[in-house]
Write an enzyme that holds these catalytic residues in place. Structure first.
Site, PDB file in Angstrom:
ATOM      1  N   ALA B  71       0.813  -1.120  -0.050  1.00 13.73           N
ATOM      2  CA  ALA B  71       0.155  -0.163  -0.257  1.00 13.73           C
ATOM      3  C   ALA B  71       0.781   1.256   0.063  1.00 13.73           C
ATOM      4  O   ALA B  71       0.487   2.089  -0.506  1.00 13.73           O
ATOM      5  CB  ALA B  71      -0.873  -0.123   1.061  1.00 13.73           C
ATOM      6  N   THR B  72       1.931   1.229   0.623  1.00 13.29           N
ATOM      7  CA  THR B  72       3.009   2.284   0.435  1.00 13.29           C
ATOM      8  C   THR B  72       3.298   2.589  -0.856  1.00 13.29           C
ATOM      9  O   THR B  72       3.170   3.964  -1.242  1.00 13.29           O
ATOM     10  CB  THR B  72       4.348   1.874   1.205  1.00 13.29           C
ATOM     11  N   SER B 197      -3.314  -3.668   0.428  1.00 13.93           N
ATOM     12  CA  SER B 197      -2.093  -4.035   0.813  1.00 13.93           C
ATOM     13  C   SER B 197      -2.368  -5.727   1.289  1.00 13.93           C
ATOM     14  O   SER B 197      -3.239  -6.073   1.626  1.00 13.93           O
ATOM     15  CB  SER B 197      -1.640  -3.438   2.343  1.00 13.93           C
ATOM     16  N   GLY B 198      -1.313  -6.512   0.914  1.00 13.24           N
ATOM     17  CA  GLY B 198      -1.627  -7.930   1.077  1.00 13.24           C
ATOM     18  C   GLY B 198      -1.622  -8.342   2.416  1.00 13.24           C
ATOM     19  O   GLY B 198      -2.245  -9.130   3.018  1.00 13.24           O
ATOM     20  N   HIS B 199      -0.465  -7.766   3.345  1.00 14.59           N
ATOM     21  CA  HIS B 199      -0.231  -8.349   4.710  1.00 14.59           C
ATOM     22  C   HIS B 199      -1.149  -7.898   5.637  1.00 14.59           C
ATOM     23  O   HIS B 199      -1.235  -8.373   6.564  1.00 14.59           O
ATOM     24  CB  HIS B 199       1.092  -8.010   4.963  1.00 14.59           C
ATOM     25  N   CYS B 323       6.298   7.527  24.937  1.00 18.26           N
ATOM     26  CA  CYS B 323       7.138   6.620  25.455  1.00 18.26           C
ATOM     27  C   CYS B 323       7.505   5.541  24.654  1.00 18.26           C
ATOM     28  O   CYS B 323       8.624   4.856  24.565  1.00 18.26           O
ATOM     29  CB  CYS B 323       6.863   5.981  26.686  1.00 18.26           C
TER      30      CYS B 323
HETATM   31  C1  LIG Z   1      -3.815   2.571   6.329  1.00 18.36           C
HETATM   32  C2  LIG Z   1      -2.762   2.220   6.067  1.00 18.36           C
HETATM   33  N1  LIG Z   1      -2.025   2.529   4.706  1.00 18.36           N
HETATM   34  C3  LIG Z   1      -0.990   1.774   4.382  1.00 18.36           C
HETATM   35  C4  LIG Z   1      -0.280   1.133   4.827  1.00 18.36           C
HETATM   36  C5  LIG Z   1       1.229   0.413   4.409  1.00 18.36           C
HETATM   37  O1  LIG Z   1       0.814  -0.799   3.890  1.00 18.36           O
HETATM   38  P1  LIG Z   1       2.044  -1.483   3.285  1.00 18.36           P
HETATM   39  O2  LIG Z   1       2.877  -2.086   4.514  1.00 18.36           O
HETATM   40  O3  LIG Z   1       1.754  -2.623   2.471  1.00 18.36           O
HETATM   41  O4  LIG Z   1       2.886  -0.517   2.525  1.00 18.36           O
HETATM   42  C6  LIG Z   1      -0.722   0.490   6.275  1.00 18.36           C
HETATM   43  C7  LIG Z   1       0.237  -0.259   7.183  1.00 18.36           C
HETATM   44  O5  LIG Z   1       1.287   0.147   7.716  1.00 18.36           O
HETATM   45  C8  LIG Z   1      -1.926   1.012   6.645  1.00 18.36           C
HETATM   46  O6  LIG Z   1      -2.445   0.684   7.924  1.00 18.36           O
HETATM   47  S1  FES Z   2       9.979   7.206  27.855  1.00 24.21           S
HETATM   48 FE1  FES Z   2       8.204   8.437  28.511  1.00 24.21          FE
HETATM   49  S2  FES Z   2       8.489   8.090  30.811  1.00 24.21           S
HETATM   50 FE2  FES Z   2      10.255   7.009  29.955  1.00 24.21          FE
END
Ligand SMILES: Cc1ncc(COP(=O)(O)O)c(C=O)c1O
Ligand code: FES
Lengths: 130, 385
Positions: B71-72, B197-199, B323
């Site tokens: 998808a990217t 996207s396939g995965h 974090c």
């Molecule tokens: C909404 C959306 N678009 C695009 C992607 C990217 O897809 P891909 O990993 O197939 O490039 C993702 C997943 O990471 C996604 O969640």
């Molecule tokens: S990284 Fe946010 S408290 Fe440690």
């Protein structure tokens, strides 16, 4: 996040969690960090008549590194006089816990919490003297 | 290990893998070598896969489907391809504040090249502000790109309405449907371009597709130059096993979608009830209704997301907290829906999917309740609550 066993042990069984009465003249309190930044440490020290830290407690809102750093530093300050406690550097905490680089600021926060708690205690003492 | 991060990726379904295997070592011919039988066989398999992909988005013309690496790439090809080909028409591009980074950063890159990029805000429920969108559609606008389902909070955008608005203004409409395919019915009636996207649908990683509406007679500036495969829009030898995998993944997802939706909805309702019954001050991020059932994003007042995840090492979920990110910035999607700043750090995304069981759902809910209670008891911002 891949943490060391020491971090995980302190996270699972953190020592020194809790609070003292903030109004006690022998207690120094600090709150560092901000909820909006995702990390807050509240740290308290209790100082005895010889100027030594007899006990320390903390509460933390933050990641595992923040919790472990606070638990560790509250342990380390116990039994130390105020000047020695202030000498504890975040690097020692980070090294001991093998913190990953992105988590160094959590140990900085713990160091800052100790030094602010000491300041708070000192300013309270000054006020009672006056 | 319990896997509940189905928005990040999904395991490859064994039925998919089985279909793919012959195309590695046995039928390895170049699908573009039509001079011999081995090439022909690979080409036939790819055309069957193309048909399966077309089917799940309700189109019959397989020429409308172009295979990409995911998808990217599909998003990059659609957005850059249109922007560059039609730049004489105008320079405005419209997108939303909650797009996946591969759309957001592509648009930002175009902005640096001089395009006038408008990031349409979303309301606090995570649904696009249609008024704002409609006012942004000027006669200098060439493209709008709005995702079908958001990957962090699972909200569903009104794609048909947006598509119609765009058509009224003569604007090309692209949607990133990576998180929608196989989860909700998707069709291309009001869409000019759609990324897949396939995965995310139990197929292999490294494959995806871009739908390009034939009727719209669109031209795209290609990202890659080369042997002019995929009608010149995407040069490079097609990876036969991956194409076959995407095709069969689409076929299975389409067949099982209705049942799967109901199953995940039951899980979601059970899970949320258990959490809300046992923990005060937990908030569901994103619209309560207009969402897919398999993506639950919750904020737990008083505790930090990475801290929660650490307490359940045997469970894979994700968090929008600073974090847990390398950049130490909280999720921009949660910021866009204007939740309280500390609550962005308190978020967990729990994803259910094809291999999730009721036992797992129950266990994860119990575990979260236990860990959140423990962390709240040691939280300075939960004190006195
Ligand atoms: C909404 C959306 N678009 C695009 C992607 C990217 O897809 P891909 O990993 O197939 O490039 C993702 C997943 O990471 C996604 O969640
Ligand atoms: S990284 Fe946010 S408290 Fe440690």
């Amino acid at each position: 996040m891949q943490y060391s066993k020491k971090v995980m042990d302190l996270y699972k069984n953190p020592k020194n969690v809790g609070t003292f009465d903030e109004n006690d003249a022998n207690v120094g309190t600090s709150v560092v960090g901000a909820p909006s930044c995702g990390d807050v440490i509240k740290l308290q020290i209790k100082v005895d008549e010889n100027g030594c830290i007899s006990d320390a407690k903390f509460k933390a809102f933050g990641c595992g590194a923040a919790i472990a750093s606070s638990a560790l530093i509250t342990d380390w300050v116990r039994g130390k006089n105020l000047d020695d406690a202030k000498q504890i550097k975040n690097k020692e905490v980070a090294d001991y816990l093998s913190l990953p680089p992105v988590k160094l600021h959590c140990s900085v926060l713990a160091e800052e919490a100790v030094s602010k708690a000491i300041e708070n205690y000192k300013s309270k003492q000054k006020k009672t003297e006056e | 290990m319990i896997y509940m991060d189905y928005q990040a990726t999904t395991p490859c379904d064994p039925r998919v893998l089985k279909e793919m295997l012959p195309y590695f070592c046995e039928i390895y011919g170049n699908p573009h070598s039509s001079t011999h039988a081995m090439g022909e066989e690979a080409a036939t398999a790819i055309e069957k896969a193309r048909k399966q992909v077309a089917n799940i988005i309700g189109t019959v013309d397989t020429k409308e489907i172009i295979f990409t690496s995911g998808a990217t790439e599909a998003n990059n090809l659609a957005i850059q391809g249109i922007a560059k080909f039609y730049k004489e028409r105008g320079n405005r591009i419209i997108t939303s504040e909650i797009e996946h980074p591969c759309v957001k950063e592509t648009c930002r890159a175009l902005a640096r090249e001089g395009f006038d990029v408008v990031f349409v805000p979303v309301s606090d429920n995570g649904i696009i502000d249609l008024d704002f969108l409609s006012k942004s559609l000027t006669d200098k606008t060439i493209l709008a790109s709005i995702m079908t389902v958001n990957n962090e909070i699972g909200t569903i955008q009104p794609i048909d309405e947006i598509g119609k608005l765009c058509r009224e203004h003569g604007v090309i409409f692209h949607t990133d449907a990576a998180q929608a395919i196989g989860k909700i019915p998707v069709n291309t009636e009001n869409v000019d371009l759609m990324s897949i996207s396939g995965h995310k649908i139990y197929g292999p990683k490294g494959i995806g597709a871009l739908y390009i509406k034939g009727k719209s007679r669109l031209r795209l500036a290609p990202l890659f130059h080369g042997g002019k495969q995929e009608r010149g829009m995407r040069s490079g030898t097609l990876p036969t096993p991956l194409c076959v995998g995407l095709g069969i993944a689409c076929e299975i997802a389409q067949k099982e979608m209705k049942e799967e939706f109901e199953r995940l909805l039951k899980f979601k309702n059970y899970f949320l009830k258990k959490i809300f019954d046992n923990l005060p001050k937990v908030y569901l991020n994103g619209d309560k209704e207009k969402r897919i059932p398999g993506c639950i994003n919750l904020s737990f007042d008083g505790v930090e997301g990475e801290g929660i995840m650490l307490g359940m090492n045997d469970i894979c979920v994700s968090s929008g907290s600073a974090c847990s990110s390398q950049t130490l910035e909280p999720s921009y999607v949660l910021q866009a829906i204007s939740i309280r700043e500390d609550l962005a750090h308190s978020s967990l995304r729990i994803g259910f999917g094809r291999f999730t069981t009721m036992e797992e759902v129950d266990y994860v809910a119990s575990k979260i309740i236990e860990v959140v209670n423990r962390l709240r008891s040691m939280s300075p911002i939960w004190e006195g609550q």
